[in-house]
Scaffold this active site. Structure first.
Site, PDB file in Angstrom:
ATOM      1  N   ASP A  63      51.220 -19.596  51.913  1.00  0.00           N
ATOM      2  CA  ASP A  63      51.397 -18.248  52.421  1.00  0.00           C
ATOM      3  C   ASP A  63      50.256 -17.416  51.841  1.00  0.00           C
ATOM      4  O   ASP A  63      49.651 -17.769  50.827  1.00  0.00           O
ATOM      5  CB  ASP A  63      52.763 -17.681  52.017  1.00  0.00           C
ATOM      6  CG  ASP A  63      53.223 -16.580  52.951  1.00  0.00           C
ATOM      7  OD1 ASP A  63      52.386 -16.019  53.695  1.00  0.00           O
ATOM      8  OD2 ASP A  63      54.428 -16.255  52.948  1.00  0.00           O
ATOM      9  N   CYS A  64      49.969 -16.300  52.478  1.00  0.00           N
ATOM     10  CA  CYS A  64      48.700 -15.632  52.205  1.00  0.00           C
ATOM     11  C   CYS A  64      48.604 -15.110  50.770  1.00  0.00           C
ATOM     12  O   CYS A  64      49.381 -14.253  50.354  1.00  0.00           O
ATOM     13  CB  CYS A  64      48.467 -14.536  53.217  1.00  0.00           C
ATOM     14  SG  CYS A  64      48.206 -15.245  54.861  1.00  0.00           S
TER      15      CYS A  64
END
Length: 773
Positions: free
Chosen positions: A290-291
């Site tokens: 995830d970012c």
């Protein structure tokens, strides 16, 4: 807000372009340009060679610096090898979105078909619809890629379990049941990725792995949360949709989440990534963070002392690609310091480059490849927009219909009062992770196709902070033939980073509904837009609120679908994919408690384990007709062949639960045939839900019941259709013990078919040999 371009103008433009023989100008090749004499004879550019051989050749030509530059979502170009830069991050949760930087709208692609939010689509319980939506979304994604405005790697779908009704992102998920979520995942992924063998139409991604279902609650956020989860709940609930996504959907990517699970960041946990996703489930693709997850577990969770250690831990755990710059900044130094071998980097690269090659990105000219003919005429086409309308119609759930009051009659209900802050919304209908829709039909616009409407908002926004506009709304209802209140939530109340504090309608909404219903001169219909459940006990029990519809966030055509159901052009058939709890359920129930099963001081979560009162149960949904079920054929006794049983496992073959690993599962399935008869005067589409309750005495750890099958069937009025439902014994009739071991209980399993039929099946072990240990 009005649509940036009208549907009529768009269709006219597409027709004109078709007549003129317009074709989209093809984008330049990502790599392996046939006009580049420096690369066109290199093995990695030869599409006839096996992908593994091509990947090995390419990696062997890269420097360490070049390799590291490819480990991030904004992957760097390698000009000397003819490779362009690539942005991996695109989103397609329920239509091509511009949330990620890999996709943008404009020019020949001003928008894309925006389907209902996932929670609404899941309420259709229609796997073929989910796959069809995926096929449309990938058509539009490929068209935009061909036109140079989109990528081919989409970080969708979200298949986390909707564990707590307050979660702001629950709207993105297929609901609370792991089998429902898993079947949605596999179906949507198949639609997105296509069925061309090892080739990919686009690359999908199931996220967020795992036990991720808290954003920001009571001072705890997803960047710092440590989810303490038992082995039992991991195996039985949280991992099920991801396992089905990988093993049955053959997804090309899995995304690890921000949170820790039992003290270890998911993106640094080799037991989760390398051992489970890659080795046990057989992921053929890449694992992405995830970012900025790697940066988060270094800087926010302080899991490692140095950034180089964080980069090394992530890659060695099985992470292949970083959404964010962290691996690009620190991986090379991690190698230089001896924390990471270059072979680990090569392994990560092999996984991501293989996916790009399966997408055709190293095959030269895009227009000569499969899907190379897709262009602007394939985006927002009439057929795609019709499917968006159909999806919204199938997902809307009729919760209450006293009288019955619905459907309304265009002859008797000519003048309607349409009241509420969601009555004339557009962007609200498409929820989050959406792009720019082709066009919108608001609920007010949809209703005005059937009747005249006296429109009042009742309050400015869904927060409904004052009651100043209630008076005019009451007066409008008093003079109307019928009143439609369109209320609920929006992204200001529930969203990513926004978890709800409670389950009641915001502000003065309840007061507005009750006062308008009391004054209405005709039937009062309540329509709710929301992703999560709402405690509307007051409306359920109010005889003046004669009918209630839940529309979720119904997409660009949501207003048309709502109106078609209100006036009977469509017969509702959706069913709730999550339990609707009373506000009291939340008393002393922190979101941070991950346990699924109830205890004397803990209510438990989801229909599988919660035993208390509900507003509306999982699977609830009415219709304008009446269906009855009859079991046409089903076995009463099933032998479970058991092989490799070890005496030390404390398993009694007579009446206990057999380890799944000791059973010869293979094709061990049972098939039931159910006759569904439509007893009413209207054609309808019905979902047959089949639940299984394990044998009595199965232990406090077994669920009360669990969904084991569902099928959608259209049945004309007074007609009957036969539905076949196949139930895999090891996957669906098994339960998970406290040690996280999946077992098949022997004895009488009770199948519940709808609300009216039960059928018992006895499972008996057939011993094929005993292995001493």
């Amino acid at each position: 807000m009005a649509s940036p371009f009208s549907l009529l103008n768009l269709i006219s433009l597409l027709v004109l372009l078709f007549v003129l023989g317009y074709t989209v100008e093809s984008r330049d090749p990502f790599a392996c340009d046939p006009n580049n004499s420096n690369t066109n004879d290199l093995p990695f550019c030869k599409a006839s060679l096996p992908i593994t051989e091509r990947v090995r050749d390419l990696i062997g030509r890269l420097t360490l610096e070049e390799k590291v530059g490819l480990l991030v979502d904004n992957a760097a170009a390698v000009p000397r090898l003819g490779m362009k830069g690539y942005e991996w991050w695109s989103e397609a949760l329920h239509g091509v979105s511009n949330v990620g930087p890999g996709t943008r709208f404009g020019g020949e692609f001003p928008g894309a078909t925006s389907f209902p939010q996932v929670i609404t689509t899941a309420a259709s319980f229609n796997a073929s619809l989910w796959e069809a939506i995926g096929q449309v979304v990938s058509d539009e994604a490929r068209a935009m890629y061909n036109g140079g405005t989109g990528g081919l790697t989409y970080w969708s779908p979200n298949v986390n379990i909707f564990r707590d009704p307050r979660w702001g992102r629950g709207q993105e998920t297929p609901g609370e049941d792991p089998v429902l979520a898993g079947r949605y995942a596999a179906s949507y992924v198949r639609g997105l990725q296509g069925a061309d063998g090892n080739r990919l139409k686009v690359a999908a991604c199931c996220k967020h792995f795992t036990a991720y279902d808290l954003d920001n609650w009571n001072g705890v956020d997803r960047f710092h949360f440590n989810a303490e989860v038992s082995k039992q709940d991991i195996e039985d609930t949280f991992d099920v949709p991801f396992r089905m996504c990988v093993k049955e959907g053959k997804v090309a990517s899995v995304m690890c989440s921000y949170n820790q699970v039992n003290g270890v960041p998911t993106c640094a946990d080799p037991n989760l990534l390398k051992k489970t996703v890659r080795a046990q489930w057989g992921l053929d693709g890449y694992i992405v963070s995830d970012c900025d997850s790697v940066g988060v577990f270094y800087s926010s969770q302080h899991y490692t002392t140095t950034p180089e250690e964080a980069a090394a831990d992530a890659i060695k755990a099985g992470l292949d690609l970083d959404c964010g710059p962290f691996l690009g900044l620190h991986t090379q130094d991690a190698v230089k310091k001896g924390l990471l071998a270059e072979a680990h980097v090569n392994g990560a690269l092999a996984n991501i480059l293989s996916v790009q090659m399966r997408l055709g990105m190293f095959d030269g000219e895009p227009s000569t490849q499969p899907y190379g003919n897709l262009g602007p005429r394939d985006v927002c086409s009439p057929a795609h927009q019709q499917l968006a309308l159909e999806a919204a119609t199938q997902g809307i759930v009729l919760l209450k219909n006293d009288g019955p009051s619905l459907p309304l009659s265009p002859k008797r209900h000519r003048n309607l009062a349409v009241i509420g802050p969601n009555s004339n919304v557009t962007a609200t209908m498409i929820g989050n992770y959406a792009g720019i829709a082709c066009g919108y039909t608001s609920p007010l616009q949809g209703i005005m196709r059937y009747a005249q409407a006296n429109y009042h908002m009742g309050c400015d926004k869904v927060a409904c902070i004052d009651d100043k506009q209630i008076g005019p709304a009451i007066e409008a209802a008093r003079q109307a033939d019928a009143t439609v209140l369109i209320m609920g939530l929006d992204q200001s109340i529930e969203a990513e980073t926004v978890d709800r504090a409670g389950l009641l309608l915001p502000g003065h909404q309840q007061d507005l509904i009750s006062k308008v219903a009391a004054a209405s001169g005709g039937p009062t219909i309540l329509v709710l837009m929301s992703g999560g459940p709402v405690d509307i006990t007051f409306a359920k029990n109010d005889p003046r609120v004669s009918a209630i519809l839940w529309a979720g966030y119904p997409g660009q055509a949501g207003g048309a679908a709502i109106a078609d159901i209100l006036f009977g052009s469509s017969n509702p058939g959706g069913k709730l994919p999550m339990t609707w709890y009373p506000q009291e359920y939340l008393r002393n129930l922190p979101m941070t408690n991950m346990a699924m099963r109830s205890s004397p001081s803990y209510p438990g979560r989801t229909y599988r384990f919660y035993k208390g009162p509900v507003v509306y149960p999982f699977g609830h949904g009415l219709t304008y007709t009446h269906f009855v079920h009859r079991v046409a054929s089903a076995p009463n006794l099933v032998s479970v062949p058991v092989d490799g049983h070890r005496r030390t496992n404390n398993t009694n073959l007579g009446n206990k639960a057999i380890r799944v690993t000791h059973a010869r599962c293979g094709k061990l399935s049972i098939t039931i045939h159910v006759d569904v008869k439509n007893m009413g005067s209207r054609d309808g589409t019905h979902t047959v839900l089949v639940f299984s309750a394990p044998p009595a005495g199965g232990g406090n750890w077994a669920p009360q019941k669990q969904l084991v099958g569902f099928e959608k069937v259209h049945v004309p009025a007074q007609a009957q259709e036969r539905v076949q439902i196949k139930i895999h014994v090891c996957k669906l009739l098994s339960v998970v013990d406290k040690s996280g071991i999946r077992r098949i209980p022997m004895g009488e399993h009770s199948l519940h078919i709808g609300d009216d039929v039960k059928h018992s099946i006895s499972l008996q072990a057939q011993a094929l040999g005993i292995i001493k240990s």
